[in-house]
Scaffold this motif. Structure first.
Motif, PDB file in Angstrom:
ATOM      1  N   THR A 117      -9.575  -9.943  12.037  1.00 38.32           N
ATOM      2  CA  THR A 117     -10.107  -8.807  12.422  1.00 38.32           C
ATOM      3  C   THR A 117      -9.885  -8.188  10.603  1.00 38.32           C
ATOM      4  O   THR A 117      -8.695  -7.485  10.217  1.00 38.32           O
ATOM      5  N   TYR A 118     -10.890  -8.118   9.856  1.00 36.62           N
ATOM      6  CA  TYR A 118     -10.580  -6.969   8.893  1.00 36.62           C
ATOM      7  C   TYR A 118     -11.552  -5.785   8.704  1.00 36.62           C
ATOM      8  O   TYR A 118     -12.361  -4.912  10.199  1.00 36.62           O
ATOM      9  N   ASN A 119     -10.563  -4.482   8.496  1.00 43.83           N
ATOM     10  CA  ASN A 119     -11.296  -3.955   8.445  1.00 43.83           C
ATOM     11  C   ASN A 119     -11.424  -2.529   6.651  1.00 43.83           C
ATOM     12  O   ASN A 119     -10.749  -2.484   5.839  1.00 43.83           O
ATOM     13  N   VAL A 120     -12.522  -2.211   6.877  1.00 48.99           N
ATOM     14  CA  VAL A 120     -13.334  -1.599   5.340  1.00 48.99           C
ATOM     15  C   VAL A 120     -13.210  -0.181   6.116  1.00 48.99           C
ATOM     16  O   VAL A 120     -13.756   0.418   6.588  1.00 48.99           O
ATOM     17  N   THR A 121     -13.114   0.087   4.826  1.00 53.00           N
ATOM     18  CA  THR A 121     -13.105   2.060   4.784  1.00 53.00           C
ATOM     19  C   THR A 121     -14.120   2.651   3.670  1.00 53.00           C
ATOM     20  O   THR A 121     -13.707   1.945   2.573  1.00 53.00           O
ATOM     21  N   GLY A 122     -14.106   3.358   3.529  1.00 52.37           N
ATOM     22  CA  GLY A 122     -15.759   3.992   1.925  1.00 52.37           C
ATOM     23  C   GLY A 122     -16.301   4.714   2.647  1.00 52.37           C
ATOM     24  O   GLY A 122     -15.787   6.010   3.835  1.00 52.37           O
ATOM     25  N   PRO A 138     -13.831   4.915  -2.969  1.00 52.97           N
ATOM     26  CA  PRO A 138     -13.291   3.424  -2.948  1.00 52.97           C
ATOM     27  C   PRO A 138     -13.418   2.831  -1.962  1.00 52.97           C
ATOM     28  O   PRO A 138     -13.127   3.369  -0.810  1.00 52.97           O
ATOM     29  N   LEU A 139     -13.814   1.800  -1.576  1.00 55.36           N
ATOM     30  CA  LEU A 139     -13.953   0.441  -0.237  1.00 55.36           C
ATOM     31  C   LEU A 139     -11.712   0.455  -0.385  1.00 55.36           C
ATOM     32  O   LEU A 139     -11.297   0.106  -1.724  1.00 55.36           O
ATOM     33  N   THR A 140     -11.897  -0.231   0.975  1.00 54.17           N
ATOM     34  CA  THR A 140     -10.865  -0.756   0.813  1.00 54.17           C
ATOM     35  C   THR A 140     -10.326  -1.308   1.863  1.00 54.17           C
ATOM     36  O   THR A 140     -11.643  -1.696   3.054  1.00 54.17           O
ATOM     37  N   LEU A 141     -10.315  -2.727   1.723  1.00 56.30           N
ATOM     38  CA  LEU A 141      -9.791  -3.615   2.885  1.00 56.30           C
ATOM     39  C   LEU A 141      -8.911  -4.492   3.318  1.00 56.30           C
ATOM     40  O   LEU A 141      -7.983  -4.004   2.457  1.00 56.30           O
ATOM     41  N   THR A 142      -7.997  -4.156   4.368  1.00 54.13           N
ATOM     42  CA  THR A 142      -7.358  -4.667   5.155  1.00 54.13           C
ATOM     43  C   THR A 142      -7.398  -5.166   6.235  1.00 54.13           C
ATOM     44  O   THR A 142      -8.708  -5.851   7.000  1.00 54.13           O
ATOM     45  N   ALA A 143      -6.076  -6.709   6.669  1.00 53.66           N
ATOM     46  CA  ALA A 143      -6.765  -7.420   7.464  1.00 53.66           C
ATOM     47  C   ALA A 143      -5.545  -7.887   8.154  1.00 53.66           C
ATOM     48  O   ALA A 143      -4.324  -7.545   7.802  1.00 53.66           O
ATOM     49  N   THR A 144      -5.918  -7.555   9.772  1.00 53.27           N
ATOM     50  CA  THR A 144      -4.781  -8.312  10.517  1.00 53.27           C
ATOM     51  C   THR A 144      -5.163  -9.807  11.670  1.00 53.27           C
ATOM     52  O   THR A 144      -6.573 -10.101  11.497  1.00 53.27           O
TER      53      THR A 144
END
Length: 167
Positions: A89-94, A40-46
């Motif tokens: 700045t976004y960070n996406v994992t998958g 699954p994708l995760t999205l975080t922002a800083t």
């Protein structure tokens, strides 16, 4: 009576015989089956998207201010803007190697003295994940706002609406 016995014997013989066709099995190339398993994708922002201070200098029509994904500001005529702003700045994992679409939706910034501005996020439309899981893939998002001659002074705040989905 002899005829009846002969007919009955013929009928019994016919009913007891095997059918003229036999069941057969057919073999051929089997279709392939596949399954694609992805994380699954995760999205975080800083950080935050900050346009800095914008001075309206006799604005006669809608004028656009853009914070670019590198932090530089593009400022239209009749406006005086800070030279740099800040981007998110976004960070996406998958899943490694998968293309992720970046969906940027407009949102509303609400003014402290009334009024509103429309925020249009700007930046890449997609990224390719270079690993599975941490550390993920970073991407910057800036934004644009239009300043109208009727824009009311004040501080405008809201959210940056960005989503991600597998391609």
């Amino acid at each position: 009576m002899t005829k009846f016995v002969k007919i009955a014997a013929v009928a019994a013989a016919l009913l007891g015989t095997a059918p003229a066709f036999a069941a057969t099995s057919v073999t051929g190339a089997a279709p392939s089956a596949t399954a694609r398993i992805i994380r699954p994708l995760t999205l975080t922002a800083t950080g935050s998207l900050n346009f800095g201070t914008i001075v309206m200098n006799n604005v006669t029509a809608n004028r656009t201010v853009t914070v670019n994904p590198d932090g530089s500001i593009t400022c239209a005529v009749e406006l005086v803007c800070d030279t740099t702003g800040s981007f998110v700045t976004y960070n996406v994992t998958g899943t490694n190697g998968q293309t992720v679409n970046i969906i940027k939706n407009t949102s509303t910034l609400t003014g402290s003295n009334s009024g509103s501005l429309t925020l249009t996020p700007v930046g890449a439309n997609s990224v390719v994940l270079t690993n599975s899981g941490a550390p993920g893939k970073d991407f910057p998002i800036g934004g644009s706002i239009d300043i109208a001659p009727t824009t009311i002074d004040g501080v405008y705040t809201g959210t940056v609406d960005v989503q991600v989905d597998y391609n």
